[in-house]
Motif scaffolding. Structure first.
Motif, PDB file in Angstrom:
ATOM      1  N   GLU A 200       0.828  -1.204   0.000  1.00 44.78           N
ATOM      2  CA  GLU A 200       0.000   0.000   0.000  1.00 44.78           C
ATOM      3  C   GLU A 200       0.867   1.261   0.000  1.00 44.78           C
ATOM      4  OE1 GLU A 200      -2.518  -0.930   3.360  1.00 44.78           O
ATOM      5  OE2 GLU A 200      -4.197  -1.375   2.003  1.00 44.78           O
ATOM      6  N   ALA A 201       1.986   1.216   0.695  1.00 43.87           N
ATOM      7  CA  ALA A 201       2.887   2.377   0.731  1.00 43.87           C
ATOM      8  C   ALA A 201       3.453   2.684  -0.653  1.00 43.87           C
ATOM      9  CB  ALA A 201       4.028   2.122   1.715  1.00 43.87           C
ATOM     10  N   ARG A 202       3.495   1.680  -1.522  1.00 44.78           N
ATOM     11  CA  ARG A 202       3.967   1.881  -2.892  1.00 44.78           C
ATOM     12  C   ARG A 202       2.820   2.152  -3.857  1.00 44.78           C
ATOM     13  NH1 ARG A 202       8.746   1.489  -4.465  1.00 44.78           N
ATOM     14  NH2 ARG A 202       8.267   0.559  -6.486  1.00 44.78           N
ATOM     15  N   GLY A 203       1.613   2.426  -3.301  1.00 39.17           N
ATOM     16  CA  GLY A 203       0.490   2.857  -4.121  1.00 39.17           C
ATOM     17  C   GLY A 203      -0.473   1.789  -4.570  1.00 39.17           C
ATOM     18  N   HIS A 204      -0.319   0.568  -4.090  1.00 36.89           N
ATOM     19  CA  HIS A 204      -1.227  -0.499  -4.496  1.00 36.89           C
ATOM     20  C   HIS A 204      -2.466  -0.500  -3.608  1.00 36.89           C
ATOM     21  CE1 HIS A 204       1.605  -2.265  -7.286  1.00 36.89           C
ATOM     22  NE2 HIS A 204       2.536  -2.024  -6.378  1.00 36.89           N
ATOM     23  N   SER A 205      -3.627  -0.496  -4.229  1.00 39.51           N
ATOM     24  CA  SER A 205      -4.880  -0.611  -3.486  1.00 39.51           C
ATOM     25  C   SER A 205      -5.162  -2.090  -3.257  1.00 39.51           C
ATOM     26  CB  SER A 205      -6.032   0.022  -4.273  1.00 39.51           C
ATOM     27  OG  SER A 205      -7.245  -0.254  -3.602  1.00 39.51           O
ATOM     28  N   LEU A 206      -5.355  -2.451  -2.011  1.00 41.51           N
ATOM     29  CA  LEU A 206      -5.623  -3.838  -1.668  1.00 41.51           C
ATOM     30  C   LEU A 206      -7.037  -3.991  -1.115  1.00 41.51           C
ATOM     31  CD1 LEU A 206      -2.190  -4.671   0.001  1.00 41.51           C
ATOM     32  CD2 LEU A 206      -2.855  -4.871  -2.402  1.00 41.51           C
ATOM     33  N   ALA A 207      -7.908  -3.100  -1.529  1.00 40.71           N
ATOM     34  CA  ALA A 207      -9.268  -3.047  -1.007  1.00 40.71           C
ATOM     35  C   ALA A 207     -10.199  -4.000  -1.758  1.00 40.71           C
ATOM     36  CB  ALA A 207      -9.792  -1.615  -1.080  1.00 40.71           C
ATOM     37  N   ASP A 208      -9.856  -5.261  -1.775  1.00 36.87           N
ATOM     38  CA  ASP A 208     -10.773  -6.266  -2.292  1.00 36.87           C
ATOM     39  C   ASP A 208     -10.595  -7.545  -1.483  1.00 36.87           C
ATOM     40  OD1 ASP A 208      -8.720  -7.934  -3.420  1.00 36.87           O
ATOM     41  OD2 ASP A 208      -8.764  -6.797  -5.263  1.00 36.87           O
ATOM     42  N   GLU A 209     -11.394  -8.559  -1.788  1.00 35.89           N
ATOM     43  CA  GLU A 209     -11.403  -9.778  -0.974  1.00 35.89           C
ATOM     44  C   GLU A 209     -10.094 -10.559  -1.007  1.00 35.89           C
ATOM     45  OE1 GLU A 209     -13.100 -10.752  -5.018  1.00 35.89           O
ATOM     46  OE2 GLU A 209     -13.488  -9.184  -3.564  1.00 35.89           O
ATOM     47  N   LEU A 210      -9.276 -10.367  -2.021  1.00 36.68           N
ATOM     48  CA  LEU A 210      -8.010 -11.101  -2.095  1.00 36.68           C
ATOM     49  C   LEU A 210      -6.854 -10.378  -1.418  1.00 36.68           C
ATOM     50  CD1 LEU A 210      -8.142 -12.542  -5.721  1.00 36.68           C
ATOM     51  CD2 LEU A 210      -8.564 -13.735  -3.560  1.00 36.68           C
ATOM     52  N   TRP A 211      -7.042  -9.123  -1.096  1.00 39.45           N
ATOM     53  CA  TRP A 211      -6.024  -8.329  -0.412  1.00 39.45           C
ATOM     54  C   TRP A 211      -4.731  -8.389  -1.216  1.00 39.45           C
ATOM     55  CZ3 TRP A 211      -4.630  -9.304   5.426  1.00 39.45           C
ATOM     56  CH2 TRP A 211      -4.398  -8.088   6.063  1.00 39.45           C
ATOM     57  N   SER A 212      -3.597  -8.685  -0.614  1.00 35.09           N
ATOM     58  CA  SER A 212      -2.334  -8.683  -1.360  1.00 35.09           C
ATOM     59  C   SER A 212      -2.241  -9.841  -2.347  1.00 35.09           C
ATOM     60  CB  SER A 212      -1.137  -8.705  -0.408  1.00 35.09           C
ATOM     61  OG  SER A 212      -1.130  -9.893   0.353  1.00 35.09           O
ATOM     62  N   ALA A 213      -3.028 -10.886  -2.156  1.00 34.98           N
ATOM     63  CA  ALA A 213      -2.993 -12.023  -3.078  1.00 34.98           C
ATOM     64  C   ALA A 213      -3.435 -11.609  -4.482  1.00 34.98           C
ATOM     65  CB  ALA A 213      -3.873 -13.156  -2.560  1.00 34.98           C
ATOM     66  N   ARG A 214      -4.196 -10.539  -4.600  1.00 41.73           N
ATOM     67  CA  ARG A 214      -4.599 -10.044  -5.918  1.00 41.73           C
ATOM     68  C   ARG A 214      -3.381  -9.712  -6.765  1.00 41.73           C
ATOM     69  NH1 ARG A 214      -4.719  -5.235  -7.826  1.00 41.73           N
ATOM     70  NH2 ARG A 214      -4.684  -4.195  -5.825  1.00 41.73           N
ATOM     71  N   LEU A 215      -2.309  -9.222  -6.123  1.00 42.61           N
ATOM     72  CA  LEU A 215      -1.109  -8.845  -6.862  1.00 42.61           C
ATOM     73  C   LEU A 215      -0.330 -10.049  -7.383  1.00 42.61           C
ATOM     74  CD1 LEU A 215       0.113  -5.791  -4.782  1.00 42.61           C
ATOM     75  CD2 LEU A 215      -1.168  -5.813  -6.923  1.00 42.61           C
ATOM     76  N   LEU A 216      -0.624 -11.231  -6.886  1.00 45.93           N
ATOM     77  CA  LEU A 216      -0.002 -12.428  -7.461  1.00 45.93           C
ATOM     78  C   LEU A 216      -0.352 -12.536  -8.937  1.00 45.93           C
ATOM     79  CD1 LEU A 216      -0.726 -14.983  -4.622  1.00 45.93           C
ATOM     80  CD2 LEU A 216       1.535 -14.151  -5.345  1.00 45.93           C
ATOM     81  N   GLN A 217      -1.535 -12.093  -9.289  1.00 44.29           N
ATOM     82  CA  GLN A 217      -1.989 -12.118 -10.674  1.00 44.29           C
ATOM     83  C   GLN A 217      -1.695 -10.793 -11.375  1.00 44.29           C
ATOM     84  OE1 GLN A 217      -6.293 -12.276 -11.261  1.00 44.29           O
ATOM     85  NE2 GLN A 217      -5.956 -13.874 -12.794  1.00 44.29           N
ATOM     86  N   ASP A 218      -1.975  -9.676 -10.700  1.00 43.87           N
ATOM     87  CA  ASP A 218      -1.906  -8.362 -11.343  1.00 43.87           C
ATOM     88  C   ASP A 218      -0.507  -7.756 -11.413  1.00 43.87           C
ATOM     89  OD1 ASP A 218      -4.626  -8.678 -11.464  1.00 43.87           O
ATOM     90  OD2 ASP A 218      -5.095  -7.116 -10.004  1.00 43.87           O
ATOM     91  N   ASP A 219       0.317  -7.978 -10.389  1.00 43.69           N
ATOM     92  CA  ASP A 219       1.639  -7.338 -10.345  1.00 43.69           C
ATOM     93  C   ASP A 219       2.582  -8.106  -9.421  1.00 43.69           C
ATOM     94  OD1 ASP A 219       3.794  -5.619 -10.529  1.00 43.69           O
ATOM     95  OD2 ASP A 219       2.724  -3.852  -9.781  1.00 43.69           O
ATOM     96  N   PRO A 220       2.969  -9.329  -9.809  1.00 44.73           N
ATOM     97  CA  PRO A 220       3.840 -10.117  -8.931  1.00 44.73           C
ATOM     98  C   PRO A 220       5.178  -9.446  -8.640  1.00 44.73           C
ATOM     99  CG  PRO A 220       3.564 -11.198 -11.062  1.00 44.73           C
ATOM    100  CD  PRO A 220       2.624 -10.044 -11.033  1.00 44.73           C
ATOM    101  N   GLU A 221       5.663  -8.612  -9.554  1.00 43.94           N
ATOM    102  CA  GLU A 221       6.945  -7.929  -9.306  1.00 43.94           C
ATOM    103  C   GLU A 221       6.848  -6.973  -8.122  1.00 43.94           C
ATOM    104  OE1 GLU A 221      10.748  -7.051  -9.137  1.00 43.94           O
ATOM    105  OE2 GLU A 221       9.906  -8.715 -10.276  1.00 43.94           O
TER     106      GLU A 221
END
Length: 127
Positions: free
Chosen positions: A30-51
């Motif tokens: 979140e400090a780097r600007g990623h919104s984690l406001a969904d049911e997957l929380w940070s796991a969403r980034l495994l698909q959207d932005d793993p880097e």
């Protein structure tokens, strides 16, 4: 009491008397600007932005962490299904969460874990 040799934190405890865990992964993302406001929380980034997850892992290692948490703590087959992700892809994403952490650890400079020089070389598979 369990022997330190069977405890995954044992090599760190034997080497320096402590094991440093990483910080809040979601907070770092979140400090780097990623919104984690969904049911997957940070796991969403495994698909959207793993880097982005790998970057957070690197940052924690550079700060001295001995242990990384994966971005799978909010992930489950049911959670992924509710987000419209099929089981096969969910499996791949769960595996990716571990692979990102492992690859980040393996890519660090040998002999250095985070900002601390190792007194011994713990078995990296325990990280």
């Amino acid at each position: 009491m369990e022997s330190l040799s069977r405890n995954p934190f044992g090599p760190f405890l034997e080497a320096s008397g402590l094991a440093v865990l990483d910080g809040g992964l979601a907070t770092a993302l979140e400090a780097r600007g990623h919104s984690l406001a969904d049911e997957l929380w940070s796991a969403r980034l495994l698909q959207d932005d793993p880097e982005a997850i790998a970057f957070a892992h690197r940052s924690y290692l550079e700060a001295g962490a001995d242990c990384l948490t994966t971005s799978s703590y909010q992930a489950s087959y049911g959670g992924f299904a509710a987000a419209g992700i099929e089981r096969a892809e969910a499996t791949a994403l769960l595996l990716r969460s571990t692979e990102l952490a492992r690859r980040t650890v393996e890519a660090r400079e040998p002999g250095i874990l985070g900002g601390r020089q190792r007194r011994q070389s713990p078995d990296d598979r325990q990280i």
